[in-house]
Design a protein around this motif. Sequence first.
Motif, PDB file in Angstrom:
ATOM      1  N   PRO A 179       0.825  -1.221  -0.047  1.00  0.00           N
ATOM      2  CA  PRO A 179      -0.041   0.106  -0.166  1.00  0.00           C
ATOM      3  C   PRO A 179       0.810   1.237   0.085  1.00  0.00           C
ATOM      4  CG  PRO A 179      -1.079  -1.614   1.416  1.00  0.00           C
ATOM      5  CD  PRO A 179       0.335  -2.275   0.958  1.00  0.00           C
ATOM      6  N   SER A 180       2.009   1.292   0.742  1.00  0.00           N
ATOM      7  CA  SER A 180       2.610   2.584   0.752  1.00  0.00           C
ATOM      8  C   SER A 180       3.392   2.949  -0.647  1.00  0.00           C
ATOM      9  CB  SER A 180       3.722   2.534   1.784  1.00  0.00           C
ATOM     10  OG  SER A 180       4.868   1.310   1.485  1.00  0.00           O
ATOM     11  N   CYS A 181       3.385   1.881  -1.785  1.00  0.00           N
ATOM     12  CA  CYS A 181       4.060   2.198  -2.743  1.00  0.00           C
ATOM     13  C   CYS A 181       3.066   2.389  -3.607  1.00  0.00           C
ATOM     14  CB  CYS A 181       4.794   0.878  -3.353  1.00  0.00           C
ATOM     15  SG  CYS A 181       6.253   0.565  -2.039  1.00  0.00           S
ATOM     16  N   ARG A 182       1.683   2.638  -3.581  1.00  0.00           N
ATOM     17  CA  ARG A 182       0.619   2.712  -4.611  1.00  0.00           C
ATOM     18  C   ARG A 182       0.614   4.178  -4.522  1.00  0.00           C
ATOM     19  NH1 ARG A 182      -3.546  -1.558  -2.070  1.00  0.00           N
ATOM     20  NH2 ARG A 182      -2.226  -3.567  -2.196  1.00  0.00           N
ATOM     21  N   SER A 183      -0.565   4.697  -5.630  1.00  0.00           N
ATOM     22  CA  SER A 183      -0.804   5.859  -5.904  1.00  0.00           C
ATOM     23  C   SER A 183      -1.454   6.528  -4.512  1.00  0.00           C
ATOM     24  CB  SER A 183      -1.819   6.126  -7.086  1.00  0.00           C
ATOM     25  OG  SER A 183      -1.137   5.508  -8.083  1.00  0.00           O
ATOM     26  N   PRO A 184      -1.332   7.687  -4.522  1.00  0.00           N
ATOM     27  CA  PRO A 184      -1.991   8.430  -3.172  1.00  0.00           C
ATOM     28  C   PRO A 184      -3.409   8.531  -3.458  1.00  0.00           C
ATOM     29  CG  PRO A 184      -0.987  10.237  -4.550  1.00  0.00           C
ATOM     30  CD  PRO A 184      -0.690   8.642  -5.242  1.00  0.00           C
ATOM     31  N   ARG A 252      -3.906   3.316  -1.583  1.00  0.00           N
ATOM     32  CA  ARG A 252      -3.288   3.445  -0.400  1.00  0.00           C
ATOM     33  C   ARG A 252      -3.974   3.032   0.880  1.00  0.00           C
ATOM     34  NH1 ARG A 252       1.052   8.130   0.161  1.00  0.00           N
ATOM     35  NH2 ARG A 252       1.688   7.224  -1.872  1.00  0.00           N
ATOM     36  N   CYS A 281      -6.549  -3.831   0.385  1.00  0.00           N
ATOM     37  CA  CYS A 281      -6.518  -2.376   1.010  1.00  0.00           C
ATOM     38  C   CYS A 281      -6.877  -2.220   2.543  1.00  0.00           C
ATOM     39  CB  CYS A 281      -7.692  -1.727   0.180  1.00  0.00           C
ATOM     40  SG  CYS A 281      -7.862   0.067   0.533  1.00  0.00           S
ATOM     41  N   TRP A 318      -1.012   7.283   7.036  1.00  0.00           N
ATOM     42  CA  TRP A 318      -0.596   7.808   5.704  1.00  0.00           C
ATOM     43  C   TRP A 318       0.610   7.822   5.614  1.00  0.00           C
ATOM     44  CZ3 TRP A 318      -3.906   7.803   1.586  1.00  0.00           C
ATOM     45  CH2 TRP A 318      -3.627   8.585   0.322  1.00  0.00           C
ATOM     46  N   ALA A 321       4.762   4.425   6.378  1.00  0.00           N
ATOM     47  CA  ALA A 321       4.847   3.465   5.296  1.00  0.00           C
ATOM     48  C   ALA A 321       4.939   1.893   5.938  1.00  0.00           C
ATOM     49  CB  ALA A 321       6.010   3.528   4.350  1.00  0.00           C
ATOM     50  N   ASP A 325       1.792  -0.784   5.762  1.00  0.00           N
ATOM     51  CA  ASP A 325       1.913  -2.193   5.023  1.00  0.00           C
ATOM     52  C   ASP A 325       1.869  -3.441   6.041  1.00  0.00           C
ATOM     53  OD1 ASP A 325       2.649  -0.590   2.889  1.00  0.00           O
ATOM     54  OD2 ASP A 325       4.693  -0.719   2.864  1.00  0.00           O
TER      55      ASP A 325
END
Length: 385
Positions: A179-184, A252, A281, A318, A321, A325
């Motif tokens: 999740p921390s590497c996904r689009s915001p 995210r 998610c 948020w 990270a 995750d």
Amino acid sequence: MFPPRLAPLLPARFRFRQTLAAHYGGRVRGAFVAVPAEAPPDPHREPLRVHFWAPNPWPSTAIHVERVVPELRRQAAALDLPWQITSGRLPAAPVDWLLCLKSIPPTGVCNPRRTVLLQPDDADRVWGSLHRFAHVVSVSSPVFASLLGTVHPSAWFIDETEARDVIDAGAAALDSAAPSCRSPLLLWHGTRESLDGLLAIRDALAAFGTDGGAELIILTNLPERTERWGSLPVRFVAWSPDALTAFAARARLGIVPARPTLADSYLKSAGRLRGLFARGCPAIGDARSPDVVAFSEECGMPSAQTSEQWLGAIRQVWQDAARLDQIARTGHAMVRAHFSVARTAAQWLWFLAGGAEGLDRRGDQTLPVSPPPVRLGPQPAQHPA
């Protein structure tokens, strides 16, 4: 509360709201049995005709009947149980067990001692007819099971379930991108009738938008459009099962604020929250639901109630990270272990193979099973019923 002698004279929906308010205030608690997810040690082996009656194409029909029945058939066959398990419309001939989803059957379809109500929500619609059933089963939350137990002598709790393909898709999403590497993307999903819960924290989301970079996706049954809540871009997207799975894999973080009434917050299960975790998610849920609080605490995720709490919780996870995750992985593993179709079917197997009729007995009395403690969490100063 009205005097007990006057209670039967009141409309059923009023009695439901009165009991709900007393339960929420801690003045009443009902006993219920949490159904084990294991095969009974000595299952009854007589032929049984078991029918799940789901008269309407509700979302709950898919969750509590269509997902479960095929797996229940498989597990019964694996134990060589001579059962015929069907679902759909009312059967033409009487059956041995009739399991009714949110509906009151006509008489004569099943022995009253084996007529069962499955109720995930909307208890006010059936509150005056609970006496028609030998057993009532909460298929949503333990709190709801306890509420049913205040007025019915045989109340049970069976867990909700997530589809196997959804859980597998969530595992693939987590393996593809943490999740921390996904689009915001911040994700909310639900019907337009549920938007009042989201709109109640609009100011908090607008404040979060000032941090920059995030976009709110609203998956719902409204026309697609874009707008801004303060500095936060908001995009309405048409809801579908495929869209939910796709956006859950891209987002995210999810948010699941509850609607304002007691029945839509305090009684609600963590189902929508778990559905996002199942899809990979991580999500923040509403602290007014004890079921949400319990699941969130096991995941290590904060829950929120006030706008200030929502803003703080969103910012907290948020920006962390590693924690985000880890929460996502923990929550997904919990769903796979405790909210799978196989586990829910095993609970029904126990119930039908002797558990509901007192498989564990001392003399002629079924062993009592005490409900787990219900954590009410922080209570608001005002909470309309």
